[in-house]
Design a protein around this motif. Sequence first.
Motif, PDB file in Angstrom:
ATOM      1  N   HIS A  78       0.857  -1.191   0.000  1.00 35.43           N
ATOM      2  CA  HIS A  78       0.000   0.000   0.000  1.00 35.43           C
ATOM      3  C   HIS A  78       0.885   1.230   0.000  1.00 35.43           C
ATOM      4  O   HIS A  78       1.871   1.283   0.733  1.00 35.43           O
ATOM      5  CB  HIS A  78      -0.865   0.052   1.269  1.00 35.43           C
ATOM      6  CG  HIS A  78      -1.818  -1.088   1.375  1.00 35.43           C
ATOM      7  ND1 HIS A  78      -2.489  -1.397   2.532  1.00 35.43           N
ATOM      8  CD2 HIS A  78      -2.217  -2.016   0.474  1.00 35.43           C
ATOM      9  CE1 HIS A  78      -3.269  -2.445   2.332  1.00 35.43           C
ATOM     10  NE2 HIS A  78      -3.109  -2.846   1.091  1.00 35.43           N
ATOM     11  N   TYR A  79       0.541   2.216  -0.853  1.00 39.62           N
ATOM     12  CA  TYR A  79       1.220   3.513  -0.782  1.00 39.62           C
ATOM     13  C   TYR A  79       0.338   4.441   0.028  1.00 39.62           C
ATOM     14  O   TYR A  79      -0.852   4.595  -0.280  1.00 39.62           O
ATOM     15  CB  TYR A  79       1.377   4.121  -2.178  1.00 39.62           C
ATOM     16  CG  TYR A  79       2.464   3.504  -3.025  1.00 39.62           C
ATOM     17  CD1 TYR A  79       3.805   3.796  -2.785  1.00 39.62           C
ATOM     18  CD2 TYR A  79       2.145   2.655  -4.076  1.00 39.62           C
ATOM     19  CE1 TYR A  79       4.807   3.247  -3.584  1.00 39.62           C
ATOM     20  CE2 TYR A  79       3.144   2.110  -4.878  1.00 39.62           C
ATOM     21  CZ  TYR A  79       4.467   2.406  -4.619  1.00 39.62           C
ATOM     22  OH  TYR A  79       5.450   1.867  -5.407  1.00 39.62           O
ATOM     23  N   PHE A  80       0.919   5.076   1.009  1.00 42.07           N
ATOM     24  CA  PHE A  80       0.146   6.028   1.814  1.00 42.07           C
ATOM     25  C   PHE A  80       0.535   7.451   1.443  1.00 42.07           C
ATOM     26  O   PHE A  80       1.713   7.776   1.392  1.00 42.07           O
ATOM     27  CB  PHE A  80       0.405   5.793   3.299  1.00 42.07           C
ATOM     28  CG  PHE A  80      -0.180   4.503   3.781  1.00 42.07           C
ATOM     29  CD1 PHE A  80      -1.514   4.437   4.166  1.00 42.07           C
ATOM     30  CD2 PHE A  80       0.584   3.334   3.814  1.00 42.07           C
ATOM     31  CE1 PHE A  80      -2.074   3.234   4.582  1.00 42.07           C
ATOM     32  CE2 PHE A  80       0.032   2.132   4.228  1.00 42.07           C
ATOM     33  CZ  PHE A  80      -1.301   2.081   4.611  1.00 42.07           C
ATOM     34  N   THR A  81      -0.458   8.264   1.134  1.00 41.67           N
ATOM     35  CA  THR A  81      -0.203   9.689   0.962  1.00 41.67           C
ATOM     36  C   THR A  81      -0.953  10.407   2.083  1.00 41.67           C
ATOM     37  O   THR A  81      -1.609   9.754   2.897  1.00 41.67           O
ATOM     38  CB  THR A  81      -0.688  10.180  -0.423  1.00 41.67           C
ATOM     39  OG1 THR A  81      -2.005   9.702  -0.630  1.00 41.67           O
ATOM     40  CG2 THR A  81       0.208   9.669  -1.531  1.00 41.67           C
ATOM     41  N   LYS A  82      -0.880  11.731   2.103  1.00 39.13           N
ATOM     42  CA  LYS A  82      -1.414  12.485   3.234  1.00 39.13           C
ATOM     43  C   LYS A  82      -2.879  12.132   3.549  1.00 39.13           C
ATOM     44  O   LYS A  82      -3.221  11.823   4.688  1.00 39.13           O
ATOM     45  CB  LYS A  82      -1.283  13.985   2.953  1.00 39.13           C
ATOM     46  CG  LYS A  82      -0.984  14.768   4.200  1.00 39.13           C
ATOM     47  CD  LYS A  82      -0.675  16.197   3.842  1.00 39.13           C
ATOM     48  CE  LYS A  82      -0.613  17.060   5.090  1.00 39.13           C
ATOM     49  NZ  LYS A  82      -0.623  18.477   4.754  1.00 39.13           N
ATOM     50  N   ASN A  83      -3.721  12.172   2.494  1.00 42.01           N
ATOM     51  CA  ASN A  83      -5.149  11.945   2.751  1.00 42.01           C
ATOM     52  C   ASN A  83      -5.681  10.657   2.149  1.00 42.01           C
ATOM     53  O   ASN A  83      -6.883  10.443   2.134  1.00 42.01           O
ATOM     54  CB  ASN A  83      -5.981  13.086   2.156  1.00 42.01           C
ATOM     55  CG  ASN A  83      -5.466  14.430   2.590  1.00 42.01           C
ATOM     56  OD1 ASN A  83      -5.252  14.632   3.782  1.00 42.01           O
ATOM     57  ND2 ASN A  83      -5.213  15.314   1.638  1.00 42.01           N
ATOM     58  N   ASN A  84      -4.810   9.857   1.612  1.00 43.54           N
ATOM     59  CA  ASN A  84      -5.305   8.732   0.817  1.00 43.54           C
ATOM     60  C   ASN A  84      -4.339   7.550   0.874  1.00 43.54           C
ATOM     61  O   ASN A  84      -3.221   7.680   1.367  1.00 43.54           O
ATOM     62  CB  ASN A  84      -5.420   9.208  -0.648  1.00 43.54           C
ATOM     63  CG  ASN A  84      -6.567   8.523  -1.342  1.00 43.54           C
ATOM     64  OD1 ASN A  84      -6.971   7.428  -0.937  1.00 43.54           O
ATOM     65  ND2 ASN A  84      -7.071   9.138  -2.382  1.00 43.54           N
ATOM     66  N   SER A 127      14.392  -4.955  -5.072  1.00 43.08           N
ATOM     67  CA  SER A 127      15.710  -4.310  -4.950  1.00 43.08           C
ATOM     68  C   SER A 127      16.036  -3.936  -3.512  1.00 43.08           C
ATOM     69  O   SER A 127      17.170  -3.611  -3.203  1.00 43.08           O
ATOM     70  CB  SER A 127      15.748  -3.044  -5.801  1.00 43.08           C
ATOM     71  OG  SER A 127      14.951  -2.043  -5.185  1.00 43.08           O
ATOM     72  N   GLY A 128      15.036  -3.950  -2.635  1.00 44.83           N
ATOM     73  CA  GLY A 128      15.269  -3.566  -1.247  1.00 44.83           C
ATOM     74  C   GLY A 128      15.130  -2.066  -1.033  1.00 44.83           C
ATOM     75  O   GLY A 128      15.267  -1.576   0.084  1.00 44.83           O
ATOM     76  N   ILE A 129      14.863  -1.294  -2.118  1.00 45.35           N
ATOM     77  CA  ILE A 129      14.713   0.169  -1.993  1.00 45.35           C
ATOM     78  C   ILE A 129      13.476   0.483  -1.158  1.00 45.35           C
ATOM     79  O   ILE A 129      13.446   1.445  -0.403  1.00 45.35           O
ATOM     80  CB  ILE A 129      14.552   0.807  -3.401  1.00 45.35           C
ATOM     81  CG1 ILE A 129      15.858   0.720  -4.178  1.00 45.35           C
ATOM     82  CG2 ILE A 129      14.091   2.267  -3.301  1.00 45.35           C
ATOM     83  CD1 ILE A 129      15.720   1.148  -5.631  1.00 45.35           C
ATOM     84  N   MET A 130      12.453  -0.364  -1.304  1.00 46.56           N
ATOM     85  CA  MET A 130      11.182  -0.077  -0.641  1.00 46.56           C
ATOM     86  C   MET A 130      10.736  -1.301   0.158  1.00 46.56           C
ATOM     87  O   MET A 130      10.910  -2.428  -0.296  1.00 46.56           O
ATOM     88  CB  MET A 130      10.148   0.213  -1.732  1.00 46.56           C
ATOM     89  CG  MET A 130       9.072   1.114  -1.286  1.00 46.56           C
ATOM     90  SD  MET A 130       8.184   1.668  -2.729  1.00 46.56           S
ATOM     91  CE  MET A 130       7.490   0.152  -3.289  1.00 46.56           C
ATOM     92  N   LYS A 131      10.169  -1.056   1.331  1.00 46.86           N
ATOM     93  CA  LYS A 131       9.689  -2.174   2.160  1.00 46.86           C
ATOM     94  C   LYS A 131       8.219  -2.429   1.841  1.00 46.86           C
ATOM     95  O   LYS A 131       7.410  -1.516   1.820  1.00 46.86           O
ATOM     96  CB  LYS A 131       9.881  -1.784   3.633  1.00 46.86           C
ATOM     97  CG  LYS A 131       9.436  -2.818   4.631  1.00 46.86           C
ATOM     98  CD  LYS A 131      10.504  -3.881   4.854  1.00 46.86           C
ATOM     99  CE  LYS A 131      10.021  -4.983   5.807  1.00 46.86           C
ATOM    100  NZ  LYS A 131       9.366  -6.111   5.135  1.00 46.86           N
ATOM    101  N   HIS A 132       7.896  -3.688   1.567  1.00 46.69           N
ATOM    102  CA  HIS A 132       6.503  -4.042   1.263  1.00 46.69           C
ATOM    103  C   HIS A 132       5.655  -4.014   2.533  1.00 46.69           C
ATOM    104  O   HIS A 132       6.186  -4.107   3.648  1.00 46.69           O
ATOM    105  CB  HIS A 132       6.438  -5.410   0.596  1.00 46.69           C
ATOM    106  CG  HIS A 132       7.245  -6.468   1.264  1.00 46.69           C
ATOM    107  ND1 HIS A 132       8.620  -6.459   1.259  1.00 46.69           N
ATOM    108  CD2 HIS A 132       6.879  -7.549   1.988  1.00 46.69           C
ATOM    109  CE1 HIS A 132       9.062  -7.489   1.942  1.00 46.69           C
ATOM    110  NE2 HIS A 132       8.032  -8.164   2.400  1.00 46.69           N
ATOM    111  N   THR A 133       4.341  -3.910   2.346  1.00 45.63           N
ATOM    112  CA  THR A 133       3.449  -3.794   3.500  1.00 45.63           C
ATOM    113  C   THR A 133       3.318  -5.134   4.227  1.00 45.63           C
ATOM    114  O   THR A 133       3.401  -5.192   5.447  1.00 45.63           O
ATOM    115  CB  THR A 133       2.055  -3.296   3.035  1.00 45.63           C
ATOM    116  OG1 THR A 133       2.238  -2.111   2.267  1.00 45.63           O
ATOM    117  CG2 THR A 133       1.147  -3.006   4.212  1.00 45.63           C
TER     118      THR A 133
END
Length: 258
Positions: A12-18, A54-60
């Motif tokens: 999941h990508y979390f942004t400020k309101n969404n 790649s390890g750049i980003m951690k999955h949820t």
Amino acid sequence: MSFLTLENVTHHYFTKNNYTKALEDISFSIKEGEFVSLLGPSGCGKSTILSIVSGIMKHTSGKVLLENKPITESELAIGYMLQQDYLFPWKTILDNVLLGPIIQDNVDSDRINKAKELLQEVGLKDVEDKYPSALSGGMRQRVALVRTLITDPKILLLDEPFSALDYQTKLKLEDLVFKLLHAYQKTAILVTHDIGEAIAMSDRIILMSANPGSIAKIFEVPIELRNEMPFLARRHPKYQSLFDKVWEELNKNEPQTV
Ligand SMILES: Nc1ncnc2c1ncn2[C@@H]1O[C@H](COP(=O)(O)OP(=O)(O)OP(=O)(O)O)[C@@H](O)[C@H]1O
Ligand SMILES: [Mg+2]
């Protein structure tokens, strides 16, 4: 033995309101030396998978293992090649190629020789002291490929590396990348929008669908096609029937707009 494994990966990508559910329940594994393509519509999460691997980003949630170890421990084992070459314009071609070893403080005469050898192997002679601006798009992508290979990564992640090139250059580079990765027995994941490219280059195609990003179907490429160089695979009698099957499946998952 499975080399890379994704088990029930969700992101999941979390942004400020969404928030966006980018990936849902992704599971697949890749064997050592295998070449796999991720194919699917824009926004189905292909680049997200590569960022996670790649390890750049951690999955949820879920598991990502490279040689049975969590991916974060094996970050340096990954080589990344993108649509844009990201060569530094103020550095020479040789310094651009040696960027990884420079960062790792690991430059010696062996590395420099290896860099020169690889540049020759991709058909770039006498370019070491030139700057990126003196090279064509296809030549720059070949430099980016050498930069990716010089650190001897265990797995290569290729995110649409040919999509900014003209068609003829793209076909030539497909053959070159195929030949090199097979010669060095590298494991690779290629992200592409191009069904033909996926068929011509891969052992398997993971077809994805969007909203949320998930796996629609996995296709095995027939051995006769896998044994051919991409340019010839595109002309093989078995190519068209696989193309039609993938096309049909892609259309099932995409809204009809035409
Ligand atoms: N940094 C981010 N913040 C918020 N949402 C994001 C972010 N990156 C990607 N997304 C969303 O996650 C989903 C998957 O994006 P991703 O870039 O992985 O797709 P893709 O399959 O690589 O698409 P494309 O073929 O256009 O490159 C999309 O809905 C996208 O809008
Ligand atoms: Mg992408």
